[in-house]
Design a protein around this motif. Structure first.
Motif, PDB file in Angstrom:
ATOM      1  N   LEU A   1      -6.676   6.246 -10.449  1.00  0.00           N
ATOM      2  CA  LEU A   1      -7.733   6.132  -9.435  1.00  0.00           C
ATOM      3  C   LEU A   1      -7.826   4.707  -8.911  1.00  0.00           C
ATOM      4  N   ALA A   2      -7.703   3.725  -9.808  1.00  0.00           N
ATOM      5  CA  ALA A   2      -7.721   2.325  -9.376  1.00  0.00           C
ATOM      6  C   ALA A   2      -6.531   2.015  -8.469  1.00  0.00           C
ATOM      7  N   LEU A   3      -5.361   2.558  -8.798  1.00  0.00           N
ATOM      8  CA  LEU A   3      -4.190   2.360  -7.936  1.00  0.00           C
ATOM      9  C   LEU A   3      -4.422   2.965  -6.560  1.00  0.00           C
ATOM     10  N   ASP A   4      -4.960   4.185  -6.532  1.00  0.00           N
ATOM     11  CA  ASP A   4      -5.227   4.838  -5.249  1.00  0.00           C
ATOM     12  C   ASP A   4      -6.190   4.017  -4.403  1.00  0.00           C
ATOM     13  N   LEU A   5      -7.285   3.584  -5.002  1.00  0.00           N
ATOM     14  CA  LEU A   5      -8.283   2.812  -4.256  1.00  0.00           C
ATOM     15  C   LEU A   5      -7.725   1.463  -3.812  1.00  0.00           C
ATOM     16  N   ALA A   6      -6.914   0.828  -4.673  1.00  0.00           N
ATOM     17  CA  ALA A   6      -6.318  -0.451  -4.293  1.00  0.00           C
ATOM     18  C   ALA A   6      -5.353  -0.291  -3.117  1.00  0.00           C
ATOM     19  N   GLY A   7      -4.529   0.778  -3.149  1.00  0.00           N
ATOM     20  CA  GLY A   7      -3.615   1.018  -2.040  1.00  0.00           C
ATOM     21  C   GLY A   7      -4.342   1.264  -0.740  1.00  0.00           C
ATOM     22  N   LYS A   8      -5.431   2.030  -0.780  1.00  0.00           N
ATOM     23  CA  LYS A   8      -6.183   2.317   0.446  1.00  0.00           C
ATOM     24  C   LYS A   8      -6.932   1.083   0.918  1.00  0.00           C
ATOM     25  N   ARG A   9      -7.352   0.227  -0.017  1.00  0.00           N
ATOM     26  CA  ARG A   9      -8.002  -1.023   0.386  1.00  0.00           C
ATOM     27  C   ARG A   9      -7.010  -1.947   1.074  1.00  0.00           C
ATOM     28  N   LEU A  10      -5.810  -2.042   0.564  1.00  0.00           N
ATOM     29  CA  LEU A  10      -4.783  -2.874   1.211  1.00  0.00           C
ATOM     30  C   LEU A  10      -4.457  -2.346   2.604  1.00  0.00           C
ATOM     31  N   ALA A  11      -4.389  -1.017   2.745  1.00  0.00           N
ATOM     32  CA  ALA A  11      -4.122  -0.437   4.064  1.00  0.00           C
ATOM     33  C   ALA A  11      -5.249  -0.748   5.038  1.00  0.00           C
ATOM     34  N   SER A  12      -6.505  -0.717   4.550  1.00  0.00           N
ATOM     35  CA  SER A  12      -7.627  -1.044   5.434  1.00  0.00           C
ATOM     36  C   SER A  12      -7.621  -2.525   5.812  1.00  0.00           C
ATOM     37  N   LEU A  13      -7.194  -3.416   4.885  1.00  0.00           N
ATOM     38  CA  LEU A  13      -7.072  -4.832   5.229  1.00  0.00           C
ATOM     39  C   LEU A  13      -5.999  -5.059   6.279  1.00  0.00           C
TER      40      LEU A  13
ATOM     41  N   SER B   1       0.824  -1.215   0.000  1.00  0.00           N
ATOM     42  CA  SER B   1       0.000   0.000   0.000  1.00  0.00           C
ATOM     43  C   SER B   1       0.855   1.262   0.000  1.00  0.00           C
ATOM     44  N   GLU B   2       1.919   1.267   0.796  1.00  0.00           N
ATOM     45  CA  GLU B   2       2.811   2.438   0.829  1.00  0.00           C
ATOM     46  C   GLU B   2       3.538   2.604  -0.501  1.00  0.00           C
ATOM     47  N   LEU B   3       3.975   1.508  -1.091  1.00  0.00           N
ATOM     48  CA  LEU B   3       4.654   1.600  -2.392  1.00  0.00           C
ATOM     49  C   LEU B   3       3.704   2.129  -3.468  1.00  0.00           C
ATOM     50  N   ILE B   4       2.438   1.695  -3.431  1.00  0.00           N
ATOM     51  CA  ILE B   4       1.459   2.208  -4.396  1.00  0.00           C
ATOM     52  C   ILE B   4       1.263   3.708  -4.200  1.00  0.00           C
ATOM     53  N   ASN B   5       1.168   4.130  -2.941  1.00  0.00           N
ATOM     54  CA  ASN B   5       0.999   5.559  -2.668  1.00  0.00           C
ATOM     55  C   ASN B   5       2.201   6.375  -3.130  1.00  0.00           C
ATOM     56  N   ILE B   6       3.385   5.787  -3.095  1.00  0.00           N
ATOM     57  CA  ILE B   6       4.598   6.493  -3.520  1.00  0.00           C
ATOM     58  C   ILE B   6       4.725   6.516  -5.037  1.00  0.00           C
ATOM     59  N   VAL B   7       4.402   5.385  -5.676  1.00  0.00           N
ATOM     60  CA  VAL B   7       4.634   5.252  -7.116  1.00  0.00           C
ATOM     61  C   VAL B   7       3.500   5.861  -7.936  1.00  0.00           C
ATOM     62  N   ARG B   8       2.306   5.987  -7.373  1.00  0.00           N
ATOM     63  CA  ARG B   8       1.149   6.458  -8.122  1.00  0.00           C
ATOM     64  C   ARG B   8       1.377   7.774  -8.863  1.00  0.00           C
ATOM     65  N   PRO B   9       1.946   8.839  -8.248  1.00  0.00           N
ATOM     66  CA  PRO B   9       2.185  10.074  -9.018  1.00  0.00           C
ATOM     67  C   PRO B   9       3.147   9.877 -10.185  1.00  0.00           C
ATOM     68  N   VAL B  10       4.176   9.035  -9.999  1.00  0.00           N
ATOM     69  CA  VAL B  10       5.125   8.775 -11.086  1.00  0.00           C
ATOM     70  C   VAL B  10       4.419   8.087 -12.248  1.00  0.00           C
ATOM     71  N   PHE B  11       3.572   7.119 -11.934  1.00  0.00           N
ATOM     72  CA  PHE B  11       2.843   6.395 -12.977  1.00  0.00           C
ATOM     73  C   PHE B  11       1.901   7.338 -13.730  1.00  0.00           C
ATOM     74  N   TYR B  12       1.208   8.211 -13.000  1.00  0.00           N
ATOM     75  CA  TYR B  12       0.264   9.136 -13.629  1.00  0.00           C
ATOM     76  C   TYR B  12       0.981  10.097 -14.571  1.00  0.00           C
ATOM     77  N   VAL B  13       2.098  10.657 -14.125  1.00  0.00           N
ATOM     78  CA  VAL B  13       2.847  11.590 -14.971  1.00  0.00           C
ATOM     79  C   VAL B  13       3.423  10.865 -16.182  1.00  0.00           C
ATOM     80  N   PHE B  14       3.866   9.624 -15.992  1.00  0.00           N
ATOM     81  CA  PHE B  14       4.395   8.856 -17.130  1.00  0.00           C
ATOM     82  C   PHE B  14       3.303   8.639 -18.181  1.00  0.00           C
ATOM     83  N   CYS B  15       2.094   8.317 -17.723  1.00  0.00           N
ATOM     84  CA  CYS B  15       0.988   8.134 -18.674  1.00  0.00           C
ATOM     85  C   CYS B  15       0.697   9.427 -19.427  1.00  0.00           C
TER      86      CYS B  15
END
Length: 419
Positions: A340-352, A302-316
């Motif tokens: 958005l799917a990455l963000d929601l997946a990361g927050k779902r993993l954190a809630s689990l 979840s933390e890695l998704i939160n860190i990588v998400r902006p890089v992935f978005y800018v790359f796209c």
């Protein structure tokens, strides 16, 4: 004849030996001279280095009192300095709107804003270092009064506990990382504006991608130092002086009140032998350590998704066409929906993760801050374009100017990035 020939050969060999000896002596003489020249050159370089070091030490000795005086000014006048910095920031908003919309003027204004931010960051760092030392001393003084037992509820309601304020500061081993990330955050919008004004809006994404990669790298280092626990924004960046000044003063006043008070409700009951033993160990204690709620594989992902998400978005966005970046066509939904799917997946993993190891209050507040950043998706294309079209039909024309202001700020990525 043969005897004369042998004599000539002996003489020739003798001359060759003498010539070899002479060349050897000359070579040794040259080598000695070269070594001597090298030694003299090294001595001259050492002398120049010593002179430079002495000059630098003399300059530092002269600047040290000025640096101490400057730190005392920043610490003693923290409120005044913060007010001055805010006035300088607010003065930039008084520039006419037409001037702001001009790209060159906008870049200069943002450069001034970033410069003020860097000065403010320096002052924040100075005050954080002072606060850490002051709170450490207060914590030691409080340990002699209260031992290691729990403080009374009345004290916690009226005053700040030094240990709790210390835990809100970035740990000393992460201070350089927090300074680096805060510096990048101060300059990121100026970098984007400068790249946009210099290379054009379509070619600015390379600079934005580099900035996001650097920020992600620093956050990964913080995650490694955290042993995979939640990366707190307050620990990854240098905190501002706003609330910190009041909290340090409250902790100072609280310790002074306990030292002067005879009210038993403010002090611990008569210490036992166990309290004395705890006090002996606590009086030499350094800064209290932040206790994390723990980590797991799901939390790390979840933390890695939160860190990588902006890089992935800018790359796209960087590899997309101009129409896609402008929110036109069905392809414009691909970067939006993927991130958005990455963000929601990361927050779902954190809630689990919280089902196996509940988060503490600080980590729960950090997760709440991240959830609130999901609102920024409403300001990103193509969703914002649809909402703007709908609201333009149902709102009065006088209120549509608000949409114009919002659209002006949407021109730049870092206004709505949430990174």
């Amino acid at each position: 004849v043969s005897e004369r020939a042998r004599g000539g050969v002996r003489k020739e060999r003798k001359r060759e030996r003498e010539r070899d000896k002479r060349e050897t002596r000359e070579r040794e003489t040259r080598e000695r001279q070269e070594r001597g020249a090298q030694v003299r050159e090294r001595r001259c370089e050492d002398a120049r280095d010593r002179q430079a070091m002495e000059a630098m030490e003399a300059i530092l000795a002269r600047l040290r009192p000025l640096s101490a005086a400057y730190k005392s000014l920043v610490v003693g006048g923290a409120d005044v300095m913060a007010s001055t910095e805010n006035m300088m920031r607010y003065s930039l908003y008084l520039i006419p709107f037409q001037r702001v919309t001009d790209k060159a003027s906008e870049t200069v204004i943002e450069g001034a804003y970033a410069s003020i931010g860097l000065v403010s960051l320096l002052h924040d760092l100075v005050y954080v270092q002072h606060a850490r030392e002051a709170l450490r001393a207060l914590h030691s003084r409080l340990s002699h009064i209260a031992g290691q037992g729990e403080l009374t509820a009345q004290y916690r309601q009226e005053f700040e506990v030094p240990a709790e304020v210390l835990l809100s500061l970035p740990p000393e081993e992460k201070e350089m990382l927090s300074v680096g990330l805060s510096t990048i955050t101060c300059c990121e919008l100026f970098i984007e504006m400068y790249a946009s004004a210099t290379y054009g809006s379509d070619n600015k994404w390379q600079a934005i991608f580099v900035v996001e990669v650097i920020k992600a790298f620093v956050r990964v280092l913080v995650l490694i130092k955290n042993n995979g626990c939640v990366v707190l924004n307050s620990h990854a960046t240098v905190p501002g002086r706003g609330d910190l000044v009041g909290r340090v003063r409250a902790a100072t006043n609280g310790v002074k009140a306990i030292e002067k008070s005879d009210n038993p409700s403010l002090q611990k009951m008569r210490p036992t032998l166990l309290d004395h033993a705890r006090r002996a160990g606590l009086s030499t204690q350094t800064v209290p350590k932040y206790e994390s709620s723990g980590t797991s594989f799901m939390l790390i992902v979840s933390e890695l998704i939160n860190i990588v998400r902006p890089v992935f978005y800018v790359f796209c966005l960087m590899v997309s066409t101009r129409e896609t970046r402008a929110g036109k066509g069905w392809r414009a939904w691909i970067p939006f929906l993927l991130t958005l799917a990455l963000d929601l997946a990361g927050k779902r993993l954190a809630s689990l993760h919280t089902f196996t190891a509940p988060l503490n209050d600080t980590e729960d507040a950090e997760m709440g801050r991240r959830r609130s950043l999901l609102c920024l998706y409403l300001l990103r294309s193509p969703l914002f374009d649809i909402l703007a079209t709908v609201f333009s039909k149902i709102t009065p024309s006088k209120l549509q100017i608000i949409g114009g202001y919002i659209d002006t700020y949407r021109r730049y990525y870092f206004y709505t990035s949430g990174s």
